[in-house]
Write an enzyme that holds these catalytic residues in place. Structure first.
Site, short mmCIF file in Angstrom:
data_model
loop_
_atom_site.label_atom_id
_atom_site.label_comp_id
_atom_site.label_asym_id
_atom_site.label_seq_id
_atom_site.Cartn_x
_atom_site.Cartn_y
_atom_site.Cartn_z
N PRO A 269 -29.93 -53.46 103.72
CA PRO A 269 -30.93 -53.83 102.71
C PRO A 269 -32.33 -53.44 103.14
O PRO A 269 -32.67 -53.53 104.32
CB PRO A 269 -30.80 -55.36 102.64
CG PRO A 269 -30.31 -55.77 103.99
CD PRO A 269 -29.43 -54.63 104.47
N CYS A 337 -58.06 -39.26 90.87
CA CYS A 337 -58.26 -38.36 89.73
C CYS A 337 -56.93 -37.86 89.16
O CYS A 337 -56.64 -36.66 89.18
CB CYS A 337 -59.13 -37.19 90.15
SG CYS A 337 -58.40 -36.31 91.52
N GLU A 338 -56.11 -38.79 88.74
CA GLU A 338 -54.83 -38.47 88.09
C GLU A 338 -54.64 -39.49 86.97
O GLU A 338 -54.87 -40.69 87.18
CB GLU A 338 -53.65 -38.66 89.07
CG GLU A 338 -53.69 -37.80 90.31
CD GLU A 338 -53.16 -36.38 90.10
OE1 GLU A 338 -52.44 -36.14 89.11
OE2 GLU A 338 -53.51 -35.52 90.93
N1 LLP Z 1 -29.67 -47.06 103.03
C1 LLP Z 1 -29.93 -45.80 102.65
C2 LLP Z 1 -29.10 -44.71 103.18
C3 LLP Z 1 -30.99 -45.53 101.77
O1 LLP Z 1 -31.24 -44.27 101.41
C4 LLP Z 1 -31.77 -46.59 101.27
C5 LLP Z 1 -32.89 -46.33 100.35
C6 LLP Z 1 -31.48 -47.90 101.70
C7 LLP Z 1 -30.42 -48.10 102.58
C8 LLP Z 1 -32.27 -49.09 101.25
O2 LLP Z 1 -32.20 -49.28 99.86
P1 LLP Z 1 -32.84 -50.62 99.23
O3 LLP Z 1 -32.05 -51.78 99.77
O4 LLP Z 1 -34.25 -50.69 99.65
O5 LLP Z 1 -32.67 -50.44 97.77
N2 LLP Z 1 -38.85 -45.38 96.70
C9 LLP Z 1 -37.88 -45.97 95.81
C10 LLP Z 1 -36.62 -46.42 96.52
C11 LLP Z 1 -35.97 -45.33 97.34
C12 LLP Z 1 -34.75 -45.80 98.10
C13 LLP Z 1 -34.32 -44.80 99.10
N3 LLP Z 1 -33.19 -45.17 99.89
C14 LLP Z 1 -38.55 -47.13 95.05
O6 LLP Z 1 -39.73 -47.39 95.28
O7 LLP Z 1 -37.93 -47.74 94.21
#
Ligand code: LLP
Length: 408
Positions: A269, A337-338
């Site tokens: 997580p 500036c976007e």
């Molecule tokens: N494991 C792997 C292999 C991942 O690629 C990710 C996230 C996680 C775990 C953790 O996922 P989470 O539990 O945080 O959902 N920037 C985007 C989210 C990108 C997630 C990338 N990978 C946003 O702001 O929503």
């Protein structure tokens, strides 16, 4: 006092006074609470929680989880460096990423990570070769692409066969035969990560079922697998009108599904642990109204601190630090500036005056870490609050730091 927003026992206006704005403010209690909630949900399953540091890689944040015994999931040499620096045991670190360079693979092997995820057959060969040069055997996990399309923003779904992630079922036979013949890799885990901010546990059930099938196949081929890694992606509430599915609902489905395998389960997580622990504190610089009657609140933070609204059209609550009875409807925008530099559009917000403070909520995950120096912006300071104590966990950048690696 009643009408002032607090982080634990500390007033946000006092934080702004002392540390300036924009400022990321993280509640330690909230970090500890979310990890406790996660552990309670999955208590029935032998598991290791590996915090996905990409969500928030501040050393103090990582350390808070390391102190709870967590491992972590890292996606680059830089994240591995951060995790080790924060005190995470190397033997609890998973090195992931679709495009690991040779120097990163070597670094992970030297550090002694728990495992490296393999996302392609070419990468498997590269890991074998580098481990061979070092005279070691690399523990590896096969990242499976289960071809399950979880319903979330298209930029954060990863378990679909049109995406770059993992090895799909068609590639598995070759992967297994390669794993049998290569001498410097040992398969220790099967892994998946189907996306992020996934509300429906059924997507996990579908993908885990695929993973368990492959687990049986691997066992019948003589592989002894120590871990099943089902990734991260558990949801949080950004918008009170769309509350996240409680983590217990995921556990209710996943615990009975995974327990019979008898192997340790790994969770990764990120967002779940950190998203709602931080606020982006910003000052309302100017209010303006154009000839159509449209109002803008121009604040001193922007997409350089929180790009999620621009990139994923994500919702973040914006609260006035001093509460007002009257409200207005405004676009809350930054100084960049976007045109995509906004936190909220046509939002009903307290009728705050110029110079007052606003809190952009749920800014703990994928906020500071996705920040940039675009427009010559200085990366903001970060503080961690614990009760009445405040600790600076990242100093504000200086003009000197902006140019220190450049030659005029
Ligand atoms: N494991 C792997 C292999 C991942 O690629 C990710 C996230 C996680 C775990 C953790 O996922 P989470 O539990 O945080 O959902 N920037 C985007 C989210 C990108 C997630 C990338 N990978 C946003 O702001 O929503």
């Amino acid at each position: 006092m009643d009408n002032v927003l607090l982080c634990e026992n500390v007033r946000f206006d006092e934080l702004a006074e002392t540390y300036g704005t924009p400022l990321f403010v993280t509640s330690k209690r909230s970090l500890v609470e979310s990890s406790r909630e996660f552990e309670e949900a999955f208590a029935a399953l032998p598991h290791l929680t590996c915090y996905s540091v990409k969500a928030n890689f501040n050393l103090s944040v990582i350390r808070t989880f390391a102190e709870k015994g967590y491992g972590c999931d890292v996606n680059s040499g830089g994240e591995l460096f951060r995790a080790l620096k924060a005190g995470v045991e190397a033997g609890k670190i998973i090195f992931a990423g679709v495009g690991k360079r040779a120097d990163e693979i070597a670094y992970a092997l030297d550090a002694g990570v728990l495992m490296l995820k393999v996302e392609s057959l070419s990468e498997l060969r590269a890991i074998d070769r580098i481990a061979g040069d070092k005279g070691v055997v690399a523990p590896v996990a096969l990242r499976i692409n289960p071809n399950v399309t979880a319903e979330t923003h298209p930029y954060i779904t990863t378990g679909d066969s049109k995406e770059k992630f993992g090895i799909d079922e068609a590639g598995l036979e070759e992967a297994f035969s390669m794993l049998r013949s290569l001498r410097h890799v040992r398969l220790v885990a099967l892994d998946m990560h189907i996306g992020s901010q996934i509300f429906d546990p059924e997507y996990y059930v579908a993908a885990t079922t695929v993973l368990l099938d492959i687990f049986e196949t691997a066992r019948s081929l003589g592989f002894s697998i120590d871990y099943l890694d089902i990734g991260g992606g558990f949801p949080v509430t950004y918008d009170a009108r769309k509350p996240a599915t409680p983590i217990g609902h995921f556990a209710d489905k996943l615990v009975p599904l995974l327990a019979p395998s008898g192997v340790k389960v790994i969770f990764e997580p990120g967002r779940f642990l950190v998203a709602n622990a931080s606020v982006l504190l910003t000052r309302l610089l100017y209010r303006k109204r154009n000839h159509t009657g449209k109002q803008f609140f121009i604040v001193d933070a922007g997409l350089t601190e929180l790009i999620r609204p621009a990139l994923y059209q994500s919702h973040h609550e914006v609260l006035s630090v001093i509460r007002h009875d009257a409200t207005v409807v405004a676009d809350i925008v930054g100084p960049i500036c976007e045109s995509s530099d906004f936190f909220a559009r046509q939002r009903t917000i307290d009728d705050a005056a110029e110079g007052e403070l606003l809190a952009v909520m749920s800014s703990g995950a994928y906020a500071a870490v996705m920040g940039s120096n675009y427009n010559g912006r200085l990366r903001p300071a970060e503080v961690m609050v614990e009760g009445s104590e405040v600790r600076v966990i990242r100093r504000r950048e200086t003009f000197g730091q902006l140019v220190e690696n450049e030659t005029p």
